[in-house]
Scaffold this active site. Structure first.
Site, PDB file in Angstrom:
ATOM      1  N   THR A  27       0.769  -1.137   0.084  1.00  0.00           N
ATOM      2  CA  THR A  27       0.057   0.135  -0.024  1.00  0.00           C
ATOM      3  C   THR A  27       0.900   1.325  -0.095  1.00  0.00           C
ATOM      4  O   THR A  27       0.350   2.361  -0.855  1.00  0.00           O
ATOM      5  CB  THR A  27      -0.950   0.153   1.392  1.00  0.00           C
ATOM      6  OG1 THR A  27      -0.171  -0.441   2.515  1.00  0.00           O
ATOM      7  CG2 THR A  27      -1.918  -1.049   1.118  1.00  0.00           C
ATOM      8  N   VAL A 102       0.533 -10.148  -5.917  1.00  0.00           N
ATOM      9  CA  VAL A 102       0.475 -10.601  -7.310  1.00  0.00           C
ATOM     10  C   VAL A 102       1.158  -9.433  -8.050  1.00  0.00           C
ATOM     11  O   VAL A 102       1.696  -9.758  -9.351  1.00  0.00           O
ATOM     12  CB  VAL A 102      -0.911 -10.952  -7.874  1.00  0.00           C
ATOM     13  CG1 VAL A 102      -1.651 -11.900  -7.232  1.00  0.00           C
ATOM     14  CG2 VAL A 102      -1.615  -9.593  -7.951  1.00  0.00           C
ATOM     15  N   HIS A 118      -0.337 -16.397  -4.746  1.00  0.00           N
ATOM     16  CA  HIS A 118      -1.750 -16.104  -5.343  1.00  0.00           C
ATOM     17  C   HIS A 118      -1.245 -15.724  -6.625  1.00  0.00           C
ATOM     18  O   HIS A 118      -2.281 -15.295  -7.507  1.00  0.00           O
ATOM     19  CB  HIS A 118      -2.412 -15.095  -4.483  1.00  0.00           C
ATOM     20  CG  HIS A 118      -3.141 -15.443  -3.575  1.00  0.00           C
ATOM     21  ND1 HIS A 118      -3.844 -14.586  -2.604  1.00  0.00           N
ATOM     22  CD2 HIS A 118      -3.291 -16.907  -2.998  1.00  0.00           C
ATOM     23  CE1 HIS A 118      -4.286 -15.258  -1.679  1.00  0.00           C
ATOM     24  NE2 HIS A 118      -3.868 -16.449  -1.631  1.00  0.00           N
ATOM     25  N   CYS A 126      -3.937 -18.359 -21.514  1.00  0.00           N
ATOM     26  CA  CYS A 126      -5.560 -18.451 -22.268  1.00  0.00           C
ATOM     27  C   CYS A 126      -6.059 -19.475 -21.198  1.00  0.00           C
ATOM     28  O   CYS A 126      -5.517 -20.567 -20.406  1.00  0.00           O
ATOM     29  CB  CYS A 126      -5.201 -19.350 -23.504  1.00  0.00           C
ATOM     30  SG  CYS A 126      -6.916 -20.149 -24.050  1.00  0.00           S
ATOM     31  N   CYS A 129      -6.763 -22.998 -22.671  1.00  0.00           N
ATOM     32  CA  CYS A 129      -5.667 -23.908 -23.205  1.00  0.00           C
ATOM     33  C   CYS A 129      -4.337 -23.732 -22.510  1.00  0.00           C
ATOM     34  O   CYS A 129      -3.399 -24.355 -22.670  1.00  0.00           O
ATOM     35  CB  CYS A 129      -5.715 -23.987 -24.619  1.00  0.00           C
ATOM     36  SG  CYS A 129      -4.823 -22.497 -25.372  1.00  0.00           S
TER      37      CYS A 129
END
Ligand code: NAD
Ligand code: APR
Length: 236
Positions: A27, A102, A118, A126, A129
């Site tokens: 933050t 992340v 995470h 994708c 796939c």
């Protein structure tokens, strides 16, 4: 001995220290957390955007949320606290970092042993796939060149399992640690919130706000991540 002196003693004498971070670590880089008063989930129901259901049934909403987070991230950089943790790894004060974030900032700041529990918003694939894709293709709302499927960031969504290898490595590190330092997480989300209960070592919680979820920790230091780490750095 006061909390800080105790912490510094534990940090210097620990043979294996693992750091676990959450959104509160970033933050002060300008990235909102989730559950604080200014957090993401104050205005958005996480279950409407951060889930596989949202990805598969409300792709426009999912895409808008993650595109917004990506654009916001472009203006942000790791702060001094991230660089201090990289310095501590170099000097042998910490063994590794496990993060729920992340943003990739621990790696960007120089830490070599980072587990992104995470996933990462910096890489894409994708959804159908798993073919790798790019940030540009995702932002442009292109479809997979291989199968025509929808594109997504490699963030673990609610309801999805965590990356197995990252979880296994982190669990081993935590179980072997003699000090676990938890920084900037509400400890609200399973299964990461179970990790501090799985160590034989001492546990320290560094957080801006008081948190009943951390009542069992050996030491609680209330404070902002960057400021607290900067102060600790002057004592090393
Ligand atoms: P859950 O229902 O187990 O949620 C656990 C806790 O988090 C509950 O207290 C719930 O109130 C809260 N919560 C649930 N979804 C949330 C969200 N999107 N944002 C904020 N708080 C939320 O969640 P789940 O669907 O069973 O997901 C658990 C699995 O998903 C776990 O493997 C978890 O690690 C994984 N996961 C979740 C997130 C996330 O954004 N929280 C991210 C990565 C992985
Ligand atoms: N310094 C220290 N602590 C801070 C700071 C700061 N500068 N800013 C915020 N905090 C604290 C808040 O008080 C809060 O307790 O960090 C914690 C952040 O908690 P959350 O917003 O719940 O973030 P996090 O614990 O990382 O969430 C876990 O939930 O929605 C998901 O995928 C998301 O990985 C995330 C997961």
């Amino acid at each position: 001995m006061n909390s800080l002196a105790t912490f510094m003693d534990w940090l210097k004498t620990s043979q294996k220290t693992v750091v676990l971070t959450g959104a509160g670590m970033s933050t002060e880089s300008g990235i909102p957390d989730f559950r604080s008063s200014s957090g993401w989930w104050k205005n958005i129901d996480p279950h409407t955007v951060a889930t596989v259901t949202a990805l598969e049934n409300k792709y426009d909403l999912f895409h808008e949320f993650y595109s917004m987070r990506l654009t916001g991230l472009e203006q942000c950089q790791p702060h001094d606290g991230h660089y201090i943790l990289a310095d501590w790894e170099k000097r042998g004060f910490i063994h590794s970092i496990a993060t729920q974030n992340v943003d990739g900032f621990h790696t960007k700041a120089g830490n070599k042993h980072v587990q992104e529990l995470h996933g990462s918003i910096q890489t894409f694939r994708c959804h159908q796939c798993n073919e790798s894709s790019t940030k540009e293709a995702f932002i442009q709302k292109e479809t997979c060149q291989e199968c025509g499927g929808v594109l997504r960031p490699n963030v673990v969504l609610f309801g999805e399992a965590l990356p197995e290898e990252s979880w296994t490595i982190t669990l081993k590190n935590i179980q072997q640690a003699d000090l676990v330092i938890v920084i900037g997480t509400s400890l609200e989300v399973y299964p990461v919130n179970q990790l501090p209960t799985m160590t034989k070592g001492k546990t320290v919680y560094i957080n801006k706000d008081a948190n009943p979820n951390a009542a069992y920790f050996d030491l609680i230091i209330e404070g902002k991540a960057k400021e607290t780490l900067q102060h600790m750095q002057t004592l090393l």
